[in-house]
Write a protein that holds these residues in place. Structure first.
Motif, short mmCIF file in Angstrom:
data_model
loop_
_atom_site.label_atom_id
_atom_site.label_comp_id
_atom_site.label_asym_id
_atom_site.label_seq_id
_atom_site.Cartn_x
_atom_site.Cartn_y
_atom_site.Cartn_z
N ASN A 30 0.89 -1.18 -0.09
CA ASN A 30 -0.10 0.01 -0.05
C ASN A 30 0.91 1.18 -0.18
OD1 ASN A 30 -2.36 -1.44 -0.08
ND2 ASN A 30 -2.52 -1.59 2.19
N ILE A 31 0.14 2.28 -0.36
CA ILE A 31 1.04 3.70 -0.35
C ILE A 31 0.94 4.29 0.86
CG2 ILE A 31 0.91 6.05 -1.45
CD1 ILE A 31 -0.44 4.54 -3.98
N HIS A 32 1.86 4.74 1.62
CA HIS A 32 1.63 5.30 2.91
C HIS A 32 2.32 6.81 2.82
CE1 HIS A 32 1.24 1.56 5.27
NE2 HIS A 32 1.57 1.19 4.13
N LEU A 33 1.36 7.68 3.09
CA LEU A 33 1.78 9.05 3.10
C LEU A 33 1.68 9.91 4.47
CD1 LEU A 33 -0.53 10.13 0.14
CD2 LEU A 33 1.89 9.46 0.12
N TYR A 34 2.93 10.69 4.68
CA TYR A 34 2.74 11.19 5.95
C TYR A 34 2.77 12.61 5.98
CZ TYR A 34 4.20 7.07 8.65
OH TYR A 34 4.21 5.80 9.14
N PHE A 35 2.08 13.42 6.68
CA PHE A 35 2.19 14.95 6.71
C PHE A 35 1.73 15.52 8.18
CE2 PHE A 35 -2.41 13.74 5.92
CZ PHE A 35 -2.97 14.79 6.67
N GLY A 36 2.50 16.73 8.23
CA GLY A 36 2.39 17.38 9.54
C GLY A 36 1.22 18.40 9.69
N ALA A 37 0.99 18.82 10.75
CA ALA A 37 -0.12 19.66 11.26
C ALA A 37 0.17 20.62 12.18
CB ALA A 37 -1.36 18.82 11.40
N LEU A 38 -0.41 21.95 12.12
CA LEU A 38 0.10 22.72 12.88
C LEU A 38 -1.29 23.31 13.70
CD1 LEU A 38 1.58 25.25 10.00
CD2 LEU A 38 2.64 23.88 11.81
N ALA A 39 -2.61 23.07 13.44
CA ALA A 39 -3.63 23.60 13.91
C ALA A 39 -3.67 23.41 15.53
CB ALA A 39 -5.09 23.05 13.47
N TYR A 40 -4.29 24.19 16.33
CA TYR A 40 -4.54 23.99 17.72
C TYR A 40 -5.79 23.05 18.16
CZ TYR A 40 -0.91 27.56 18.42
OH TYR A 40 0.47 28.05 18.51
N ARG A 41 -6.82 23.21 17.32
CA ARG A 41 -7.73 22.37 17.64
C ARG A 41 -7.57 21.15 17.35
NH1 ARG A 41 -11.82 26.15 13.85
NH2 ARG A 41 -9.97 25.85 12.49
N ARG A 42 -8.62 20.29 18.04
CA ARG A 42 -8.68 18.82 17.79
C ARG A 42 -8.51 18.16 16.40
NH1 ARG A 42 -11.35 14.07 18.11
NH2 ARG A 42 -10.79 12.57 19.85
N PRO A 43 -7.69 17.33 16.03
CA PRO A 43 -6.80 16.65 16.72
C PRO A 43 -5.35 17.39 17.24
CG PRO A 43 -6.35 16.03 14.65
CD PRO A 43 -7.57 16.86 14.58
N GLY A 44 -5.46 18.67 16.91
CA GLY A 44 -4.13 19.59 17.46
C GLY A 44 -2.96 19.19 16.56
N HIS A 45 -1.96 19.70 17.30
CA HIS A 45 -0.53 19.59 16.51
C HIS A 45 -0.33 17.90 16.54
CE1 HIS A 45 0.35 23.25 19.20
NE2 HIS A 45 -0.15 23.33 18.27
N SER A 46 -0.06 17.60 15.51
CA SER A 46 -0.03 16.07 15.20
C SER A 46 0.73 15.74 13.72
CB SER A 46 -1.35 15.42 14.77
OG SER A 46 -2.33 16.21 14.08
N LEU A 47 1.14 14.55 13.70
CA LEU A 47 1.53 13.84 12.64
C LEU A 47 0.49 13.07 11.93
CD1 LEU A 47 3.99 13.41 10.52
CD2 LEU A 47 4.50 11.46 12.14
N HIS A 48 0.07 12.93 10.80
CA HIS A 48 -0.72 12.19 10.06
C HIS A 48 -0.26 11.38 9.08
CE1 HIS A 48 -4.31 14.91 11.09
NE2 HIS A 48 -3.49 15.47 11.59
N LYS A 49 -0.92 9.96 9.09
CA LYS A 49 -0.57 9.04 8.14
C LYS A 49 -1.54 8.62 7.27
CE LYS A 49 0.01 4.34 8.90
NZ LYS A 49 0.66 3.46 9.22
N LEU A 50 -1.61 8.76 5.90
CA LEU A 50 -2.73 8.13 5.27
C LEU A 50 -2.25 6.78 4.56
CD1 LEU A 50 -4.01 11.39 3.41
CD2 LEU A 50 -4.93 10.24 5.35
N GLU A 51 -2.96 5.87 4.52
CA GLU A 51 -2.76 4.34 3.74
C GLU A 51 -3.57 4.31 2.80
OE1 GLU A 51 -2.01 -0.08 4.85
OE2 GLU A 51 -2.23 1.39 6.51
N LEU A 52 -3.33 4.26 1.36
CA LEU A 52 -3.97 4.05 0.26
C LEU A 52 -3.50 2.85 -0.36
CD1 LEU A 52 -2.70 7.15 0.54
CD2 LEU A 52 -4.68 7.59 -1.30
N ASN A 53 -4.53 2.15 -1.09
CA ASN A 53 -4.44 1.10 -1.99
C ASN A 53 -3.69 1.48 -3.13
OD1 ASN A 53 -6.59 2.03 -3.53
ND2 ASN A 53 -8.12 0.69 -2.34
N ASN A 54 -3.44 0.76 -4.21
CA ASN A 54 -2.91 1.00 -5.51
C ASN A 54 -3.82 1.66 -6.62
OD1 ASN A 54 -0.19 -0.28 -4.87
ND2 ASN A 54 -1.00 -2.11 -5.38
N ASN A 55 -5.04 1.80 -6.12
CA ASN A 55 -5.95 2.60 -7.11
C ASN A 55 -6.05 4.10 -6.30
OD1 ASN A 55 -6.80 0.53 -8.60
ND2 ASN A 55 -8.00 -0.31 -7.20
N PHE A 56 -5.21 4.26 -5.20
CA PHE A 56 -5.11 5.66 -4.66
C PHE A 56 -6.54 5.77 -3.78
CE2 PHE A 56 -1.82 5.94 -7.67
CZ PHE A 56 -0.74 6.63 -6.73
#
Length: 283
Positions: free
Chosen positions: A215-241
């Motif tokens: 699968n495709i694994h994408l990571y991105f950062g976040a700056l917002a204070y509101r929930r979920p707040g400061h965080s690192l996000h991971k998206l997992e996608l199949n080969n059809n995106f």
């Protein structure tokens, strides 16, 4: 951005008094002295006072990527002059490709508000871009370049966010000029693969190799204070995106930037709140 032994830096350039654009400087890469000179200067600018009546220097874009051995990819914001994003005659609210020799550019996509982060998947010919929405409506977008078409991502005609402070005042002029319709495809635009309401303020995005599956694994950062707040996000996608999972690692830090070290199989995070660098690995 480092490319072919040069370092490129984008910045908000006051082209003339109170009139701004996103420009790029370049210098030969060395460890003693960096002598920056102009690489790309757009001859158009957005004035602090203009006929549209809105301006915000923070909506400047400025992410730089390598496209191939002759071209760079650059995001340009619309400086809150929202109409520019739907006007193909200028570079504001666009992602462009710049030839490093001629400095000529081609528009790759339009209808953007403020693209903060990008990743170019060379194998699949896809630009994965991270876009700040207004009050809500942050987006992750895919642009497949293989068909050679200029994609339109809808801003400010379509958005899943609202104008700041005006969500219950759809009759005002802001919504007449920038309606923020709650569909992209209905109006002929490309839908985001995911959007966020409320905003998470996404930053840089990158693709990370995963040895456990294909699968495709994408990571991105976040700056917002509101929930979920400061965080690192991971998206997992199949080969059809198509998204399989959206996993959130909550932090007490604004994740301003990140980079994947492919050889070391580690993700480096720049944590803005404390001004530190963190390492994420499977070890």
């Amino acid at each position: 951005h480092i490319f072919q032994n040069k370092i490129y830096i984008s910045y908000t350039n006051e082209l003339k008094e109170d009139c701004y654009t996103t420009s790029i400087l370049a210098a030969d890469l060395n460890t003693s002295y960096l002598n920056f000179t102009d690489f790309f200067i757009n001859e158009e600018c957005v004035g602090f006072e203009n006929e549209y009546g809105k301006f915000n220097a923070a909506q400047s874009g400025g992410k730089i990527l390598t496209y191939d051995d002759k071209n760079l990819i650059v995001s340009i914001g619309e400086y809150r002059y929202r109409d520019h994003a739907q006007d193909i005659s200028n570079i504001f609210g666009k992602i462009i490709k710049i030839n490093i020799d001629t400095k000529k550019y081609d528009i790759l996509s339009m209808g953007h508000r403020n693209v903060h982060g990008m990743y170019y998947d060379i194998k699949n010919k896809k630009i994965i871009s991270v876009e700040h929405g207004p009050d809500g409506g942050d987006e992750i977008n895919f642009n497949y370049l293989g068909d050679g078409k200029i994609k339109n991502f809808g801003w400010p005609i379509s958005s899943y966010g609202e104008h700041y402070g005006y969500a219950h005042m759809k009759f005002i002029d802001q919504y007449k000029r920038a309606p923020l319709n709650k569909s992209h495809s209905k109006y002929g635009f490309v839908e985001p693969i995911i959007y966020f309401v409320p905003s998470v303020a996404p930053t840089q995005i990158t693709k990370v190799e995963n040895l456990n599956n294909n699968n495709i694994h994408l990571y991105f950062g976040a700056l917002a204070y509101r929930r979920p707040g400061h965080s690192l996000h991971k998206l997992e996608l199949n080969n059809n995106f198509e998204i399989i999972d959206n996993y959130i690692i909550r932090l007490d830090e604004r994740v301003r930037d990140l980079i994947y070290l492919e050889k070391e199989k580690k993700l480096l995070l720049f944590l803005e709140t404390s001004g530190t660098i963190a390492v994420l690995s499977n070890n």
